[in-house]
Design a protein around this motif. Structure first.
Motif, mmCIF file in Angstrom:
data_model
loop_
_atom_site.group_PDB
_atom_site.id
_atom_site.type_symbol
_atom_site.label_atom_id
_atom_site.label_comp_id
_atom_site.label_asym_id
_atom_site.label_seq_id
_atom_site.Cartn_x
_atom_site.Cartn_y
_atom_site.Cartn_z
ATOM 1 N N UNK A 116 0.832 -1.201 0.000
ATOM 2 C CA UNK A 116 0.000 0.000 0.000
ATOM 3 C C UNK A 116 0.865 1.249 0.000
ATOM 4 N N UNK A 117 0.365 2.298 -0.627
ATOM 5 C CA UNK A 117 1.026 3.604 -0.556
ATOM 6 C C UNK A 117 0.016 4.663 -0.141
ATOM 7 N N UNK A 118 0.521 5.637 0.569
ATOM 8 C CA UNK A 118 -0.199 6.883 0.808
ATOM 9 C C UNK A 118 0.619 7.995 0.170
ATOM 10 N N UNK A 119 -0.031 8.824 -0.626
ATOM 11 C CA UNK A 119 0.614 10.003 -1.190
ATOM 12 C C UNK A 119 -0.028 11.221 -0.540
ATOM 13 N N UNK A 120 0.801 12.035 0.096
ATOM 14 C CA UNK A 120 0.305 13.197 0.843
ATOM 15 C C UNK A 120 1.379 14.271 0.854
ATOM 16 N N UNK A 121 0.997 15.493 0.496
ATOM 17 C CA UNK A 121 1.925 16.630 0.465
ATOM 18 C C UNK A 121 3.159 16.341 -0.385
ATOM 19 N N UNK A 122 2.959 15.672 -1.522
ATOM 20 C CA UNK A 122 4.054 15.435 -2.447
ATOM 21 C C UNK A 122 5.040 14.379 -2.013
ATOM 22 N N UNK A 123 4.666 13.555 -1.026
ATOM 23 C CA UNK A 123 5.534 12.488 -0.535
ATOM 24 C C UNK A 123 4.776 11.169 -0.576
ATOM 25 N N UNK A 124 5.472 10.105 -0.985
ATOM 26 C CA UNK A 124 4.884 8.773 -1.048
ATOM 27 C C UNK A 124 5.390 7.953 0.142
ATOM 28 N N UNK A 125 4.452 7.385 0.887
ATOM 29 C CA UNK A 125 4.771 6.534 2.037
ATOM 30 C C UNK A 125 4.322 5.110 1.725
ATOM 31 N N UNK A 126 5.101 4.138 2.204
ATOM 32 C CA UNK A 126 4.852 2.731 1.885
ATOM 33 C C UNK A 126 4.504 1.936 3.129
ATOM 34 N N UNK A 128 7.579 2.813 5.677
ATOM 35 C CA UNK A 128 8.569 3.863 5.413
ATOM 36 C C UNK A 128 8.344 5.013 6.387
ATOM 37 N N UNK A 129 9.395 5.453 7.051
ATOM 38 C CA UNK A 129 9.264 6.512 8.046
ATOM 39 C C UNK A 129 9.360 7.911 7.444
ATOM 40 N N UNK A 130 10.126 8.046 6.378
ATOM 41 C CA UNK A 130 10.311 9.362 5.770
ATOM 42 C C UNK A 130 9.653 9.484 4.401
ATOM 43 N N UNK A 131 9.519 8.403 3.682
ATOM 44 C CA UNK A 131 8.874 8.442 2.385
ATOM 45 C C UNK A 131 9.793 8.918 1.270
ATOM 46 N N UNK A 132 9.220 9.030 0.082
ATOM 47 C CA UNK A 132 9.948 9.453 -1.113
ATOM 48 C C UNK A 132 9.248 10.659 -1.717
ATOM 49 N N UNK A 133 9.989 11.723 -1.967
ATOM 50 C CA UNK A 133 9.406 12.883 -2.634
ATOM 51 C C UNK A 133 9.087 12.524 -4.083
ATOM 52 N N UNK A 134 7.931 12.936 -4.531
ATOM 53 C CA UNK A 134 7.521 12.645 -5.899
ATOM 54 C C UNK A 134 7.323 13.942 -6.677
#
Length: 285
Positions: free
Chosen positions: A129-139, A203-209
């Motif tokens: 699963x991913x959450x995308x929020x404020x330009x960041x993707x969390x896994x 993921x604690x910090x996520x990836x900027x998209x």
């Protein structure tokens, strides 16, 4: 809430019409097929745009296991439970905390359902699963479904397979080629509903998209049939609908032995608009 569970759907264009907005927004395209060998589909997928804002996204792919169609039950439960928890608690937690809590709750409910029904005893499911929020993707992830990110022409696997063979690979016991073709590559170490406790990958910090990035969530039926280079080539194609058509055609032509499902997430910026459809690319062989 937007929930989709598909058994034989091909190239579902799941972009929704919302008021025009500026910023990074997500367009989602999905496919789920039984495949040429199996007689029913134990994969499921789901996604939703929290607050009806396509700059926010929750998406999940699940691949169930268990007798008497229990795998189908488990994967659908995972999608329902993960999406419902995240939507209901959207403003209460940071995305990484939200995913962790959602996975732990889904695990307990699937475990309890299996224990209370003899026909579903022992059922379980992967979930990516991913959450995308404020330009960041969390896994949030457990099992051997996968999440990939295509960014600046490079393909990154965000998830780590919770399998015996991948553990052997990470420990230096086998090579990547041996891992990818190992006869026990589908032996899972973790899944929702199968053990008393779990340790999902969060993921604690996520990836900027950024604009032009693409995410692919998929069950193992996809990467069993396609190499990472194949997946990269597909994601570099311009039209997302055709990406999934090519994915399906290639998997079937290679006689994939499992169900296969994929969610393709396009990241765009500017004013939201609906994508056009063309078929200019070549299907990989």
């Amino acid at each position: 809430m937007r929930f989709l569970f598909s058994k034989n759907n091909k190239a579902v264009n799941s972009t929704q019409s919302f008021p025009s907005s500026k910023g990074r927004f997500c367009a989602v395209y999905a496919i789920s097929e039984t495949g040429p060998v199996r007689d029913h589909n134990e994969d499921a997928f789901a996604f939703s745009f929290p607050e009806n804002n396509t700059q926010n996204l929750i998406a999940v792919v699940a691949d169930g296991m268990g007798g008497h169609n229990a795998g189908e039950v488990a994967s659908k439960m995972a999608c329902d439970l993960l999406l419902d928890y995240c939507l209901n608690s959207w403003k209460q937690h940071a995305p990484e905390i939200l995913l962790e809590k959602a996975f732990l709750e889904a695990h307990q409910k699937i475990l309890a359902a299996g224990e209370s029904n003899p026909e579903q005893n022992g059922m379980g499911t992967t979930a990516t699963s991913v959450i995308i929020h404020d330009g960041v993707c969390y896994l949030g992830h457990i099992g051997d479904s996968r999440a990939y990110l295509l960014q600046n022409g490079s393909l990154i696997q965000l998830s780590a397979d919770h399998t015996l063979v991948n553990q052997m690979f990470e420990g230096g016991e086998i090579t990547q080629k041996e891992r990818d073709h190992h006869p026990m590559k589908n032996v899972l170490l973790q899944a929702l509903g199968t053990t008393p406790t779990i340790q999902p990958q969060i993921s604690s910090e996520g990836w900027e998209i950024s604009e032009g990035d693409r995410l692919l969530l998929c069950s193992d039926g996809v990467y069993d049939a396609l190499s990472e280079e194949d997946i990269k080539d597909l994601l570099l194609m311009e039209q997302p609908e055709f990406v999934l058509e090519c994915l399906s055609s290639t998997a079937i032509s290679r006689n994939v032995s499992d169900n296969f499902s994929a969610l393709l997430i396009d990241i765009s910026s500017g004013v939201q608009s609906m994508p056009s459809v063309t078929k200019e690319q070549n299907i990989i062989s």
